[in-house]
Scaffold this motif. Structure first.
Motif, mmCIF file in Angstrom:
data_model
loop_
_atom_site.group_PDB
_atom_site.id
_atom_site.type_symbol
_atom_site.label_atom_id
_atom_site.label_comp_id
_atom_site.label_asym_id
_atom_site.label_seq_id
_atom_site.Cartn_x
_atom_site.Cartn_y
_atom_site.Cartn_z
ATOM 1 N N THR A 136 0.854 -1.188 0.000
ATOM 2 C CA THR A 136 0.000 0.000 0.000
ATOM 3 C C THR A 136 0.891 1.240 0.000
ATOM 4 O OG1 THR A 136 -0.120 -0.103 2.394
ATOM 5 C CG2 THR A 136 -1.939 -1.082 1.189
ATOM 6 N N SER A 140 -1.499 6.217 2.103
ATOM 7 C CA SER A 140 -2.697 5.597 2.677
ATOM 8 C C SER A 140 -2.859 5.960 4.150
ATOM 9 C CB SER A 140 -2.641 4.070 2.510
ATOM 10 O OG SER A 140 -1.548 3.538 3.225
ATOM 11 N N SER A 149 -10.369 0.548 5.404
ATOM 12 C CA SER A 149 -9.224 0.364 4.517
ATOM 13 C C SER A 149 -8.940 -1.125 4.380
ATOM 14 C CB SER A 149 -8.019 1.093 5.140
ATOM 15 O OG SER A 149 -6.873 0.930 4.350
ATOM 16 N N THR A 151 -7.154 -4.445 1.824
ATOM 17 C CA THR A 151 -6.353 -4.864 0.676
ATOM 18 C C THR A 151 -7.108 -6.010 -0.003
ATOM 19 O OG1 THR A 151 -5.134 -6.625 1.766
ATOM 20 C CG2 THR A 151 -4.266 -4.381 2.023
ATOM 21 N N VAL A 169 -8.269 1.653 -5.481
ATOM 22 C CA VAL A 169 -7.049 2.296 -5.958
ATOM 23 C C VAL A 169 -6.242 1.262 -6.734
ATOM 24 C CG1 VAL A 169 -5.010 3.619 -5.311
ATOM 25 C CG2 VAL A 169 -7.078 3.747 -3.900
ATOM 26 N N GLY A 170 -6.117 1.473 -8.039
ATOM 27 C CA GLY A 170 -5.351 0.536 -8.863
ATOM 28 C C GLY A 170 -6.259 -0.184 -9.834
ATOM 29 N N GLY A 175 -7.737 -4.848 -9.197
ATOM 30 C CA GLY A 175 -8.579 -3.658 -9.111
ATOM 31 C C GLY A 175 -9.787 -3.723 -10.032
ATOM 32 N N PHE A 337 -11.980 2.095 1.239
ATOM 33 C CA PHE A 337 -10.897 2.148 0.248
ATOM 34 C C PHE A 337 -10.336 0.739 0.097
ATOM 35 C CE2 PHE A 337 -8.624 6.217 -1.007
ATOM 36 C CZ PHE A 337 -9.746 7.016 -0.898
ATOM 37 N N TRP A 339 -7.056 -1.101 -1.516
ATOM 38 C CA TRP A 339 -5.732 -0.789 -2.083
ATOM 39 C C TRP A 339 -5.289 -1.916 -3.002
ATOM 40 C CZ3 TRP A 339 -4.360 4.079 -1.150
ATOM 41 C CH2 TRP A 339 -4.927 4.719 -0.048
ATOM 42 N N THR A 341 -3.017 -2.039 -5.095
ATOM 43 C CA THR A 341 -1.817 -1.342 -5.548
ATOM 44 C C THR A 341 -0.618 -2.278 -5.624
ATOM 45 O OG1 THR A 341 -1.848 -0.524 -3.265
ATOM 46 C CG2 THR A 341 -2.393 1.036 -4.977
#
Lengths: 412, 191
Positions: A136, A140, A149, A151, A169-170, A175, A337, A339, A341
């Motif tokens: 991340t 963040s 939050s 993953t 995000v991503g 994503g 959110f 992530w 990422t």
């Protein structure tokens, strides 16, 4: 301290393929597995995930998919059963429930401490995977506490998400898959898009992975690539494995109602800020996809096979709204959110100086400078397919040969 | 440990960019990443009205002060519709010029790297601005550009997609494009 000539860390496709080759060479070894066989596939993936490669491409040394759906995509329980069965038919010497806590060098070999006692070995194969930790970005930390939050390793399905809209995000494989399914559940989804790799699921009547395999792209070696560092850090392609062999890209997500933003560049005062570079990242991805399609077309023509496949086609360029906003008020209904990422390997247990300044393992096609030490399963490690199930076999064959030669030389 | 980094023979194209030197620098910096830390500088003096003159000289990089054998001056002013004397371009036009120059240099470098001979490169830029922002008439209007549009007209020995890829790659590696599209912290002290 127990002894094995070779210790393999991790019983996924890489570790099991290496075990098979070492068995064939009569090199005694043990495979240390922190959980059960295929542990990451078992515990660190979302519910709907399927492999991005078709079933026929699940090929390992002495073992391959035998089911009646060669063009389908395995669910995670199916991947687990596939690898479990491989471990059984190979009689792989797997020690499950064995978490490696430290590896350090000895005079001739390595010591491996685990939660189940210590091992000593002459050669060591790190097959613990490239995706142990969801990476991340440091920004963040600026996420307001009232926004959840997650993953992709923690995400399971849309029903388990907190109330409200979801910022993903991503826009790589993770994503876009999450955006698709969370949006389909009726939520508001905002997708932050940076560099990405666009690819159709099928092209000219075949799966894109079939083409990559056919034109030889998956077999390209690491030492034949001009900028291997770049190739190793490319984002995963925007693919999903579905029964309908659906192509998923930013245009299809837009039609489904997903909102787009550029790369996330800041989080403060309850607002998220995004880069104005979205149009260029989309242009780069479109151009790159078209280069791949052109190389497929070229291969078909030069092989004289044009009449065996449907005609070439090109896809609609990615639509970018010129009014794309550069900031988003998180109080405006964003509850979570995610992530997406990227991931990185965890080498916190590795007490041998073989990492670069970014904490990545230094290796030459899987051969680490520390004598008798190898790594497997990293992106483009020896070949483009190195991180694929289908790539474990060829890499294991090469590295087992290198390992065996090293043992012979040391004994001489 | 040997990490093989292959450098392709620089192709026949000559755009006047020394790509080999840039690639060697990249290799050298892999070994000494601290030398990659640069500091760029400018000073600016007020002349009269909205007219000012910037002087650009030394910078810091590769672990040392880098002096040039000359300094450059850049003037800025505002046009007569702003009741100014129009002695020089406005600062926002200089920003456009900086963006265009950065992307154009990038196009030349990427083309050289890819063995593409350029014949001509022309960038045309236009930026939208609602001056209610700078005049303090409406807090919801930003001071800066609403959007920037750039059109490149490039003649080169390459396909249309190869030329588009030059421009896309140039944006991806451009400092000014990054400065404009992403936020930057600014710290100001006085006296």
């Amino acid at each position: 301290m127990k002894f094995a000539t070779t210790v393999i860390i991790g019983a996924g496709q890489s570790g099991l393929a290496m075990s098979r080759h070492l068995t064939d060479r009569s090199i005694d070894h043990v495979v240390l597995e922190r959980g059960e066989v295929a542990n990451s596939w078992r515990t660190e993936r979302w519910d709907s995930l399927r492999l991005l490669t078709p079933n026929w491409q699940s090929r390992l040394p002495g073992y391959a998919y035998q089911g009646d759906d060669p063009d389908g995509f395995m669910s995670m329980p199916e991947v687990v059963r596939f690898l479990q069965r491989y471990a059984e038919v190979s009689n792989a010497p797997v020690e499950t429930g064995t978490l490696v806590t430290r590896v350090w060098p000895l005079d001739a070999g390595y010591a491996v401490s685990t939660n189940q006692g210590a091992w000593r070995c002459r050669a060591l194969v790190i097959a613990s995977g490239a995706c142990n930790i969801a990476a991340t970005p440091s920004l963040s930390a600026g996420l307001p506490h009232e926004v959840a939050s997650l993953t992709p390793m923690q995400y399971r399905n849309p029903d388990l998400l907190p109330e409200g809209g979801v910022m993903i995000v991503g826009a790589s494989a993770s994503g876009i898959q999450l955006a698709r399914e969370i949006r389909a559940s009726g939520r508001r989804v905002v997708l932050s898009v940076g560099e990405h790799v666009r690819m159709p699921r099928t092209y000219r009547g075949r799966d894109i992975q079939w083409w990559m395999d056919a034109i030889g792209a998956m077999d390209v070696r690491y030492d034949a690539i001009e900028d291997i560092e770049r190739a190793r850090h490319l984002p995963s392609p925007q693919l999903v494995g579905t029964a309908e062999r659906e192509t998923i890209d930013l245009n299809s997500l837009r039609k489904a109602g997903v909102e787009f933003m550029g790369r996330l560049v800041g989080l403060n005062d309850g607002k998220a800020h995004f880069s104005g570079s979205l149009a260029n990242f989309c242009a780069l991805a479109d151009l790159k996809m078209n280069r791949l399609l052109a190389s497929i077309d070229e291969w078909v023509s030069s092989s004289g096979l044009a009449d065996r496949f449907p005609a070439p086609q090109r896809y609609q360029p990615t639509v970018v709204d010129p009014q794309t906003k550069l900031s988003l008020d998180l109080n405006d209904g964003i509850g979570t959110f995610i992530w997406a990422t990227g991931y990185r390997a965890d080498y916190s247990w590795l007490d041998v100086p073989v990492l670069d300044r970014k904490g990545r393992i230094r290796h030459d096609g899987g051969v680490i400078s520390a004598p008798g030490m190898y790594v497997m399963g990293l992106p483009f490690m020896r070949r483009r397919k190195s991180s694929f199930i289908d790539g474990a076999g060829d890499d294991a064959a090469d590295l087992a040969a290198h390992l065996s030669l090293g043992l012979t030389r040391a004994a001489a | 440990m040997t990490m093989t980094t292959t450098i392709s023979p620089v192709a026949k194209a000559d755009n006047g960019v020394n790509v080999s030197a840039l690639l060697s620098a990249r290799q050298a910096l892999e070994q000494a990443p601290q030398a990659a830390q640069f500091k760029w500088r400018a000073s600016c003096a007020w002349l009269n009205g909205t007219h000012s003159r910037s002087v650009i000289g030394n910078f810091f990089g590769l672990g040392a002060e880098q002096s040039r054998n000359k300094t450059f001056t850049v003037e800025a002013d505002h046009p007569q519709v702003f009741a100014s004397e129009d002695n020089a371009p406005t600062p926002v036009e200089l920003v456009l010029s900086g963006l265009a120059s950065c992307l154009t240099a990038g196009v030349a470098a990427v083309a050289q790297r890819r063995g593409i001979q350029l014949h001509s490169v022309k960038a045309t830029l236009e930026a939208d601005m609602d001056i209610q922002g700078i005049l303090g008439m409406d807090d919801e209007v930003r001071n800066g550009f609403g959007a920037i549009r750039i059109h490149f007209d490039i003649q080169a020995n390459a396909t249309e997609d190869e030329i588009k890829a030059l421009v896309a790659q140039s944006q991806k590696r451009s400092a000014v494009f990054d400065i404009i599209t992403n936020p930057t912290s600014v710290f100001v002290t006085v006296n």
